[in-house]
Motif scaffolding. Sequence first.
Motif, PDB file in Angstrom:
ATOM      1  N   ARG A  76     -10.044  13.248  -4.965  1.00 56.82           N
ATOM      2  CA  ARG A  76      -8.935  12.308  -4.794  1.00 56.82           C
ATOM      3  C   ARG A  76      -8.023  12.743  -3.645  1.00 56.82           C
ATOM      4  O   ARG A  76      -7.495  11.900  -2.914  1.00 56.82           O
ATOM      5  CB  ARG A  76      -8.129  12.202  -6.081  1.00 56.82           C
ATOM      6  CG  ARG A  76      -8.794  11.402  -7.192  1.00 56.82           C
ATOM      7  CD  ARG A  76      -7.939  11.434  -8.448  1.00 56.82           C
ATOM      8  NE  ARG A  76      -6.600  10.902  -8.195  1.00 56.82           N
ATOM      9  CZ  ARG A  76      -5.568  11.096  -9.019  1.00 56.82           C
ATOM     10  NH1 ARG A  76      -5.710  11.828 -10.117  1.00 56.82           N
ATOM     11  NH2 ARG A  76      -4.394  10.567  -8.724  1.00 56.82           N
ATOM     12  N   ALA A  77      -7.865  14.064  -3.497  1.00 61.05           N
ATOM     13  CA  ALA A  77      -7.006  14.583  -2.435  1.00 61.05           C
ATOM     14  C   ALA A  77      -7.554  14.226  -1.056  1.00 61.05           C
ATOM     15  O   ALA A  77      -6.797  13.936  -0.127  1.00 61.05           O
ATOM     16  CB  ALA A  77      -6.833  16.087  -2.573  1.00 61.05           C
ATOM     17  N   VAL A  78      -8.875  14.268  -0.912  1.00 58.39           N
ATOM     18  CA  VAL A  78      -9.494  13.897   0.367  1.00 58.39           C
ATOM     19  C   VAL A  78      -9.119  12.469   0.726  1.00 58.39           C
ATOM     20  O   VAL A  78      -8.704  12.177   1.861  1.00 58.39           O
ATOM     21  CB  VAL A  78     -11.027  14.051   0.296  1.00 58.39           C
ATOM     22  CG1 VAL A  78     -11.678  13.481   1.560  1.00 58.39           C
ATOM     23  CG2 VAL A  78     -11.410  15.517   0.119  1.00 58.39           C
ATOM     24  N   GLU A  79      -9.248  11.566  -0.233  1.00 58.92           N
ATOM     25  CA  GLU A  79      -8.920  10.165   0.016  1.00 58.92           C
ATOM     26  C   GLU A  79      -7.424   9.978   0.228  1.00 58.92           C
ATOM     27  O   GLU A  79      -6.995   9.162   1.062  1.00 58.92           O
ATOM     28  CB  GLU A  79      -9.406   9.312  -1.165  1.00 58.92           C
ATOM     29  CG  GLU A  79     -10.919   9.281  -1.325  1.00 58.92           C
ATOM     30  CD  GLU A  79     -11.621   8.822  -0.057  1.00 58.92           C
ATOM     31  OE1 GLU A  79     -11.164   7.826   0.552  1.00 58.92           O
ATOM     32  OE2 GLU A  79     -12.617   9.465   0.337  1.00 58.92           O
ATOM     33  N   ALA A  80      -6.612  10.738  -0.509  1.00 58.16           N
ATOM     34  CA  ALA A  80      -5.155  10.614  -0.368  1.00 58.16           C
ATOM     35  C   ALA A  80      -4.695  11.086   1.000  1.00 58.16           C
ATOM     36  O   ALA A  80      -3.776  10.492   1.587  1.00 58.16           O
ATOM     37  CB  ALA A  80      -4.463  11.408  -1.472  1.00 58.16           C
ATOM     38  N   ARG A  81      -5.316  12.144   1.531  1.00 57.83           N
ATOM     39  CA  ARG A  81      -4.950  12.610   2.878  1.00 57.83           C
ATOM     40  C   ARG A  81      -5.314  11.566   3.925  1.00 57.83           C
ATOM     41  O   ARG A  81      -4.561  11.331   4.876  1.00 57.83           O
ATOM     42  CB  ARG A  81      -5.641  13.940   3.190  1.00 57.83           C
ATOM     43  CG  ARG A  81      -5.129  15.110   2.397  1.00 57.83           C
ATOM     44  CD  ARG A  81      -5.546  16.428   3.021  1.00 57.83           C
ATOM     45  NE  ARG A  81      -6.980  16.591   3.158  1.00 57.83           N
ATOM     46  CZ  ARG A  81      -7.779  17.067   2.201  1.00 57.83           C
ATOM     47  NH1 ARG A  81      -7.264  17.390   1.014  1.00 57.83           N
ATOM     48  NH2 ARG A  81      -9.074  17.220   2.411  1.00 57.83           N
ATOM     49  N   ARG A  82      -6.455  10.960   3.754  1.00 56.46           N
ATOM     50  CA  ARG A  82      -6.868   9.918   4.700  1.00 56.46           C
ATOM     51  C   ARG A  82      -5.906   8.735   4.647  1.00 56.46           C
ATOM     52  O   ARG A  82      -5.551   8.159   5.686  1.00 56.46           O
ATOM     53  CB  ARG A  82      -8.289   9.456   4.376  1.00 56.46           C
ATOM     54  CG  ARG A  82      -9.354  10.497   4.693  1.00 56.46           C
ATOM     55  CD  ARG A  82     -10.717  10.050   4.207  1.00 56.46           C
ATOM     56  NE  ARG A  82     -11.755  11.030   4.523  1.00 56.46           N
ATOM     57  CZ  ARG A  82     -12.981  11.018   3.995  1.00 56.46           C
ATOM     58  NH1 ARG A  82     -13.312  10.052   3.149  1.00 56.46           N
ATOM     59  NH2 ARG A  82     -13.862  11.947   4.324  1.00 56.46           N
ATOM     60  N   ALA A  83      -5.479   8.398   3.439  1.00 54.55           N
ATOM     61  CA  ALA A  83      -4.541   7.285   3.293  1.00 54.55           C
ATOM     62  C   ALA A  83      -3.204   7.610   3.937  1.00 54.55           C
ATOM     63  O   ALA A  83      -2.585   6.748   4.589  1.00 54.55           O
ATOM     64  CB  ALA A  83      -4.356   6.959   1.813  1.00 54.55           C
ATOM     65  N   LEU A  84      -2.734   8.864   3.774  1.00 56.18           N
ATOM     66  CA  LEU A  84      -1.476   9.266   4.395  1.00 56.18           C
ATOM     67  C   LEU A  84      -1.593   9.233   5.911  1.00 56.18           C
ATOM     68  O   LEU A  84      -0.696   8.730   6.609  1.00 56.18           O
ATOM     69  CB  LEU A  84      -1.069  10.663   3.928  1.00 56.18           C
ATOM     70  CG  LEU A  84       0.190  11.248   4.585  1.00 56.18           C
ATOM     71  CD1 LEU A  84       1.409  10.369   4.318  1.00 56.18           C
ATOM     72  CD2 LEU A  84       0.436  12.671   4.082  1.00 56.18           C
ATOM     73  N   ALA A  85      -2.700   9.762   6.438  1.00 52.99           N
ATOM     74  CA  ALA A  85      -2.903   9.753   7.889  1.00 52.99           C
ATOM     75  C   ALA A  85      -2.941   8.320   8.417  1.00 52.99           C
ATOM     76  O   ALA A  85      -2.389   8.018   9.490  1.00 52.99           O
ATOM     77  CB  ALA A  85      -4.186  10.488   8.252  1.00 52.99           C
ATOM     78  N   GLN A  86      -3.569   7.428   7.667  1.00 53.13           N
ATOM     79  CA  GLN A  86      -3.623   6.020   8.068  1.00 53.13           C
ATOM     80  C   GLN A  86      -2.230   5.407   8.071  1.00 53.13           C
ATOM     81  O   GLN A  86      -1.862   4.655   8.978  1.00 53.13           O
ATOM     82  CB  GLN A  86      -4.534   5.235   7.126  1.00 53.13           C
ATOM     83  CG  GLN A  86      -4.618   3.749   7.431  1.00 53.13           C
ATOM     84  CD  GLN A  86      -5.161   3.462   8.821  1.00 53.13           C
ATOM     85  OE1 GLN A  86      -6.168   4.052   9.240  1.00 53.13           O
ATOM     86  NE2 GLN A  86      -4.494   2.574   9.560  1.00 53.13           N
ATOM     87  N   ALA A  87      -1.440   5.752   7.053  1.00 48.66           N
ATOM     88  CA  ALA A  87      -0.076   5.225   6.977  1.00 48.66           C
ATOM     89  C   ALA A  87       0.766   5.719   8.147  1.00 48.66           C
ATOM     90  O   ALA A  87       1.536   4.957   8.748  1.00 48.66           O
ATOM     91  CB  ALA A  87       0.564   5.627   5.657  1.00 48.66           C
ATOM     92  N   LEU A  88       0.625   7.007   8.486  1.00 49.01           N
ATOM     93  CA  LEU A  88       1.381   7.568   9.609  1.00 49.01           C
ATOM     94  C   LEU A  88       0.930   6.951  10.930  1.00 49.01           C
ATOM     95  O   LEU A  88       1.730   6.775  11.852  1.00 49.01           O
ATOM     96  CB  LEU A  88       1.208   9.090   9.646  1.00 49.01           C
ATOM     97  CG  LEU A  88       1.756   9.866   8.442  1.00 49.01           C
ATOM     98  CD1 LEU A  88       1.488  11.353   8.609  1.00 49.01           C
ATOM     99  CD2 LEU A  88       3.243   9.608   8.265  1.00 49.01           C
ATOM    100  N   THR A  89      -0.355   6.628  11.013  1.00 50.56           N
ATOM    101  CA  THR A  89      -0.856   5.950  12.210  1.00 50.56           C
ATOM    102  C   THR A  89      -0.285   4.540  12.293  1.00 50.56           C
ATOM    103  O   THR A  89       0.124   4.073  13.362  1.00 50.56           O
ATOM    104  CB  THR A  89      -2.392   5.892  12.182  1.00 50.56           C
ATOM    105  OG1 THR A  89      -2.924   7.228  12.138  1.00 50.56           O
ATOM    106  CG2 THR A  89      -2.936   5.185  13.422  1.00 50.56           C
TER     107      THR A  89
END
Length: 224
Positions: A8-21
Amino acid sequence: MTDDLTNRAVEARRALAQALTGTGDLTDPDWRRAFEEVPRHVFVPYFYAPSGERISANDPATQEQWFTAVHEDRSLVTHRTDGAATSSSSQPSLMATMLEALTVVDGLNVLEIGAGTGYNAALLAHRLGDDHVATVDIAEDITGPARERLATAGYRPTVITGDGCLLGFCGRQGPGQIPQLRIDRSFDPLVVGSSPTRSTTRPRPGRVFRAGAAFRAWVILYVS
């Protein structure tokens, strides 16, 4: 952390990076990869709520609250002294803005003043390599855990326990020196709410200051 939470953390990091982008805070592909791959949860195994309650990965009652918070764009208090917050994990969007403002290139060496949890040093090490990153903080009870968590996450930059003033900060005259580092030119860091003590080479947040060092050039990133 269980395998389920790790995945879940892998997906959550990707989601955060997408949000920051999406907000424009993260524009460089190399820094985006760093935010996607460096596990913030390793560096923030617990934090303190405004009430002072400890929110921990190891407490079943707060684990889900902890997991959600460490993958959101928010700062988290991670160290308290006599009831007062003395260290934190900065808001990821602010970190992204400052890291991109460094305009780093391969081979550049970076010194961070204010190790905190070690998460920012891990992002730097991911981008530049362990041998090109050093971070310093005032107390062993901050740098010790930061060093351990960096190693757990697979990063081994130089972590130093010392006073940033010994690097020539705080208006002291002459070059600063602490173990393993020598800065041949000093400057005053910007301290929010304080008046300048000198007018020379005073950085603002996100600005870069280059100083001669024992090897090549260090870029100083001051994290207030």
